[in-house]
Design an enzyme around this catalytic site. Structure first.
Site, PDB file in Angstrom:
ATOM      1  N   HIS A   1       3.680  14.777  -2.009  1.00  0.00           N
ATOM      2  CA  HIS A   1       3.891  13.306  -1.176  1.00  0.00           C
ATOM      3  C   HIS A   1       3.654  13.920   0.325  1.00  0.00           C
ATOM      4  CE1 HIS A   1       5.390  10.341  -4.124  1.00  0.00           C
ATOM      5  NE2 HIS A   1       5.288  11.536  -4.859  1.00  0.00           N
TER       6      HIS A   1
ATOM      7  N   GLU B   1      -0.746   8.201   1.615  1.00  0.00           N
ATOM      8  CA  GLU B   1      -0.559   9.697   2.014  1.00  0.00           C
ATOM      9  C   GLU B   1      -1.678  10.661   1.562  1.00  0.00           C
ATOM     10  OE1 GLU B   1       3.021  10.367  -0.404  1.00  0.00           O
ATOM     11  OE2 GLU B   1       4.293   8.799   0.669  1.00  0.00           O
TER      12      GLU B   1
ATOM     13  N   GLU C   1       7.284  17.350  -0.441  1.00  0.00           N
ATOM     14  CA  GLU C   1       7.015  16.344   0.988  1.00  0.00           C
ATOM     15  C   GLU C   1       6.268  17.379   2.014  1.00  0.00           C
ATOM     16  OE1 GLU C   1       7.166  13.078   1.345  1.00  0.00           O
ATOM     17  OE2 GLU C   1       8.817  12.341  -0.260  1.00  0.00           O
TER      18      GLU C   1
ATOM     19  N   HIS D   1       1.400   7.540  -3.964  1.00  0.00           N
ATOM     20  CA  HIS D   1       1.433   6.772  -2.745  1.00  0.00           C
ATOM     21  C   HIS D   1      -0.023   6.724  -1.931  1.00  0.00           C
ATOM     22  CE1 HIS D   1       6.090   7.061  -2.931  1.00  0.00           C
ATOM     23  NE2 HIS D   1       5.608   6.085  -3.636  1.00  0.00           N
TER      24      HIS D   1
END
Length: 422
Positions: free
Chosen positions: A305, A176, A381, A173
């Site tokens: 992420h 990020e 994350e 992504h």
């Protein structure tokens, strides 16, 4: 005459370069709101807001009893707040001026590679190349090229034959930035740290690192649109703003593809999963790279992420279906959380992503587990839990790297105890 033509040409290049630099979207006085959705009625109305007020949702909408972050420009803030009051949706403003926050975060394209500054793609790749040239135990490859032709690079650290491997990937992504910053921090520690435990882990295990899965999107976040998430392939659709670009590549893997997720069928949305699975050249090349190794060699797959401080395990497509070795994976994830906690007190929550976060399908970790039979896979994350969110200041990069490295050390030890590498 030739001199005049040359001067004019040079001036034209300067003008073009300046114009290109000025393309970058600014977010002066844009606010970031956190809206708390408590029931289905609120959820359904909240989903409709973007149809009549210009907002930028930072999350795909998964369910009730949770909060969602929204970026809103100055011209639309009053209408947005009025709508939330009307719907009795509680909210708070987490960032008063998004551009001011972005400006505070160090970004110097000319700075040497470090982990106190966010760096552009060229700087990251130059550093990777330098490490590859300096260490003969690194096998460095270009595993393929992006839609716009940028290389996707990999590094395999192997000091001993017969080791099993751990694969780490970053920045699928684009927005990020902390992802590739953390992945390169880990790689630097694996190569250059004098920490005895880390060096033991580099002797006993191979490490495969793909720091930048989405180079086109990453460059776009630096040059044009900081909030961009997807890759940059024109997807064949358009709306009132013009052509629509990109696929959310972490929704495009062929494992329960399109089974769950909000906005995945809207080609102009940030989470569009494609017209069918495996359409994106970047993930096809990543899959080919993973598949190029002998079966059973890669025993752990970790995708990094932002944000929320989670260790998300398979599966993403369901909150009632779990992997056969889920309990084992939970014990390994717990070890990561315990190791990461010691450095700065950051608490990581762990469990199946469909259960903890929200059901969404087509993710890399689920493909790695469900298709490639890698026995431990997860999405990590990173920081934080919402104070800065996707816009984590650069002065936290090193801390994130430290806590994640400590968590990773604990994870590998526990995974070995659990027989993952057998």
């Amino acid at each position: 005459m030739k001199v005049s033509v040359l001067v004019i040409a040079l001036l034209s290049l300067v003008v073009l370069a300046t114009a290109r630099k000025q393309m970058a979207t600014r977010y002066d006085n844009f606010k970031v709101y956190k809206a708390f959705i408590r029931d289905v009625e609120q959820l359904e109305e909240f989903k409709k807001i973007h149809h009549h007020i210009h907002i930028h949702m930072l999350h795909d909408i998964g369910g009730v009893n949770r909060s969602y972050e929204v970026v809103v420009g100055p011209a639309h803030q009053k209408a947005f707040e009025t709508t939330l009051y009307y719907l009795d949706i509680e909210f708070e403003i987490t960032i008063e001026d998004l551009q001011a926050l972005l400006d505070e975060s160090a970004y110097d394209p000319d700075a040497a590679m470090d982990w106190v500054t966010y760096h552009p793609l060229d700087k990251i790749y130059d550093w990777v190349d330098e490490q590859c040239a300096a260490h003969d135990y690194l096998d460095c490859k270009v595993i393929g090229h992006s839609y716009e032709g940028r290389p996707i690079k990999s590094v395999r650290l192997s000091k001993r034959e017969g080791n099993k491997a751990i694969l780490i990937e970053g920045n699928i992504h684009a927005m990020e930035w902390i992802s590739s910053a953390t992945v390169t921090y880990i790689l630097n520690q694996l190569i250059n740290s004098n920490d005895a435990e880390l060096q033991r882990l580099t002797e006993e295990y191979d490490w495969i690192v793909v720091p930048m899965v989405n180079p086109d999107g990453f460059v776009y976040t630096h040059e044009v649109e900081r909030l961009w998430r997807k890759n940059r392939r024109p997807n064949g659709y358009s709306n009132s703003s013009g052509l629509c670009y990109g696929i959310d590549m972490n929704r495009n893997f062929d494992f329960h593809w399109s089974g769950a997720g909000w906005g995945i069928e809207d080609p102009c949305d940030h989470w569009f999963n494609g017209e069918q699975p495996n359409t994106e050249i970047e993930i096809l090349q990543l899959q080919d790279f993973v598949s190029s190794f002998d079966e059973g060699y890669i025993r752990a797959y970790m995708a990094f992420h932002a944000y929320g401080q989670y260790i998300l395990l398979p599966y993403g497509h369901s909150n009632t279906e779990f992997p056969p070795n889920y309990d084992q994976m939970m014990r390994i994830a717990a070890a990561f959380a315990e190791g990461a906690l010691d450095s700065y007190g950051s608490e990581f929550t762990y469990g199946a992503s469909g259960l903890l976060n929200y059901p969404v399908s087509g993710a890399a970790k689920d493909w790695a587990y469900g298709v490639k039979n890698i026995p431990f896979t997860c999405t990590v994350e990173l920081r934080d839990k919402g104070t800065f969110g996707f816009f984590l200041p650069s002065n936290q990069i090193t801390e994130v790297g430290v806590e994640v490295t400590e968590g990773l050390k604990s994870l590998v030890v526990k995974a070995a105890e659990e027989g993952i590498f057998d």
